[in-house]
Scaffold this motif. Structure first.
Motif, PDB file in Angstrom:
ATOM      1  N   ASP A   1    -106.030 -13.659 -38.463  1.00 37.42           N
ATOM      2  CA  ASP A   1    -105.707 -14.014 -39.844  1.00 37.42           C
ATOM      3  C   ASP A   1    -106.092 -15.446 -40.193  1.00 37.42           C
ATOM      4  O   ASP A   1    -105.693 -15.954 -41.234  1.00 37.42           O
TER       5      ASP A   1
ATOM      6  N   HIS B   1     -96.108 -20.854 -45.543  1.00 36.69           N
ATOM      7  CA  HIS B   1     -95.638 -20.065 -44.408  1.00 36.69           C
ATOM      8  C   HIS B   1     -96.626 -18.984 -43.980  1.00 36.69           C
ATOM      9  O   HIS B   1     -96.433 -18.350 -42.941  1.00 36.69           O
ATOM     10  N   ARG B   2     -97.685 -18.749 -44.757  1.00 38.00           N
ATOM     11  CA  ARG B   2     -98.693 -17.761 -44.362  1.00 38.00           C
ATOM     12  C   ARG B   2    -100.001 -18.394 -43.886  1.00 38.00           C
ATOM     13  O   ARG B   2    -100.872 -17.680 -43.398  1.00 38.00           O
TER      14      ARG B   2
ATOM     15  N   TYR C   1     -92.720 -22.918 -39.573  1.00 38.68           N
ATOM     16  CA  TYR C   1     -92.359 -21.803 -40.445  1.00 38.68           C
ATOM     17  C   TYR C   1     -91.867 -20.580 -39.672  1.00 38.68           C
ATOM     18  O   TYR C   1     -92.122 -19.454 -40.073  1.00 38.68           O
TER      19      TYR C   1
ATOM     20  N   TYR D   1     -95.844 -15.452 -39.652  1.00 35.34           N
ATOM     21  CA  TYR D   1     -95.118 -14.555 -40.551  1.00 35.34           C
ATOM     22  C   TYR D   1     -95.079 -13.127 -40.015  1.00 35.34           C
ATOM     23  O   TYR D   1     -94.085 -12.419 -40.165  1.00 35.34           O
ATOM     24  N   GLU D   2     -96.151 -12.703 -39.364  1.00 33.26           N
ATOM     25  CA  GLU D   2     -96.231 -11.344 -38.829  1.00 33.26           C
ATOM     26  C   GLU D   2     -95.760 -11.243 -37.379  1.00 33.26           C
ATOM     27  O   GLU D   2     -95.873 -10.193 -36.753  1.00 33.26           O
TER      28      GLU D   2
ATOM     29  N   ASP E   1     -97.124 -21.373 -38.283  1.00 30.50           N
ATOM     30  CA  ASP E   1     -96.759 -20.191 -39.045  1.00 30.50           C
ATOM     31  C   ASP E   1     -96.958 -18.949 -38.183  1.00 30.50           C
ATOM     32  O   ASP E   1     -97.895 -18.874 -37.397  1.00 30.50           O
TER      33      ASP E   1
END
Length: 292
Positions: free
Chosen positions: A235, A11-12, A178, A155-156, A153
């Motif tokens: 990222d 997920h990251r 995700y 996440y942030e 993904d």
């Protein structure tokens, strides 16, 4: 002899390596390969990607709990340090590593797949499923004029943070794997025309212009005759930039709205380079070195 394929996913970091792994496994046909994933959730979904055998192992150090000494493995991850990699080269009778790093080098007792490197026991290739190159795919009229696939993904929640980058463009949104449920609901409200994760192949192949931060989606859309624009996430690895520059793919950094706008304005005059269709070359390389 057991054959395994380990892929780092989660997920990251998204599903780019996972999608590539599934592409390679499918291209090898009926060879029995067990896919080892560092995420249990996607391991349970692998059958929907054409992979019969998959196991979630949580962390890389759990590989020996499944794959026994003397087995063969295809390895796609940047997690391992040099000492760990050397131990794996000794543990497995055949060790095939997939790399995107242009500054990488092939070590002893391994075979290497790379879009940048050439040489003995190196296959210079990248993995794109043949269905994206299928006869007529590039000439087929695209049903989606403009789409946006940030990635699997977030996440942030960077898509939301930088949503002003696409103000006024009104693209179709392809949702990722995700995403949190509440986040996904918010995005569906922001993008009246959206597509579920399961529609990935259809959206990628049918998008005339694709804005995406997924390197694998860039390659697949270009192969199918689309016009991808790559968003370099802060990222995400920058390993693909040189390859995309070779393919003359527009690249947007720092969520630069003006840069994206200029790329879209000139997109139909922009000349993309022709991709190499090298899946057969990769399949031959893998089979020969697995002695299959």
């Amino acid at each position: 002899m057991n054959v395994y394929y380990y892929v780092h996913t989660g997920h990251r970091i998204g599903l780019d390596r996972f999608r590539r792994a599934c592409t390679i496994i499918r291209s090898l046909g009926d060879i029995e390969i067990t896919l080892l994933c560092s995420d249990f959730r996607i391991a349970n979904e692998a059958k929907h990607f054409g992979v019969k055998n998959s196991v979630g192992i949580d962390v890389i150090r759990n590989i020996p709990n499944i794959a026994h000494n003397g087995s063969k493995i295809i390895f796609d991850s940047e997690e391992a340090n040099p000492i760990m990699l050397e131990d794996m080269r000794k543990y497995f009778s055949t060790f095939i590593r997939v790399s995107d790093n242009k500054d990488d080098k092939k070590e002893q007792n391994e075979f290497l797949i790379s879009p940048y490197l050439d040489g003995v026991n190196i296959c210079n290739a990248y993995a794109v499923d043949e269905k994206f190159y299928a006869e007529g795919a590039s000439e087929k009229e695209k049903t989606i004029k403009l789409s946006y696939f940030f990635g699997d993904d977030d996440y942030e929640k960077d898509l939301e943070k930088n949503i002003n980058m696409i103000d006024g463009l009104n693209p179709d949104l392809l949702l990722g794997f995700y995403y949190f449920f509440d986040y996904e609901d918010m995005l569906k409200e922001q993008f009246p025309t959206h597509h579920e994760f399961e529609d990935y192949d259809e959206v990628i192949m049918n998008s005339e212009v694709l804005i995406t931060a997924s390197p694998q989606a860039v390659l697949e859309n270009l192969a199918s005759g689309g016009r991808p624009i790559y968003i370099q996430r802060d990222d995400y690895t920058t390993d693909f930039l040189e390859l995309f520059e070779e393919l003359n793919i527009p690249i947007v950094k720092n969520y630069d709205k003006k840069c994206l706008s200029n790329a879209i304005k000139s997109i139909y005059e922009h000349k993309y380079s022709k991709m190499r269709q090298n899946s057969n070359k990769m399949v031959k390389f893998i089979k020969e070195n697995l002695n299959l």
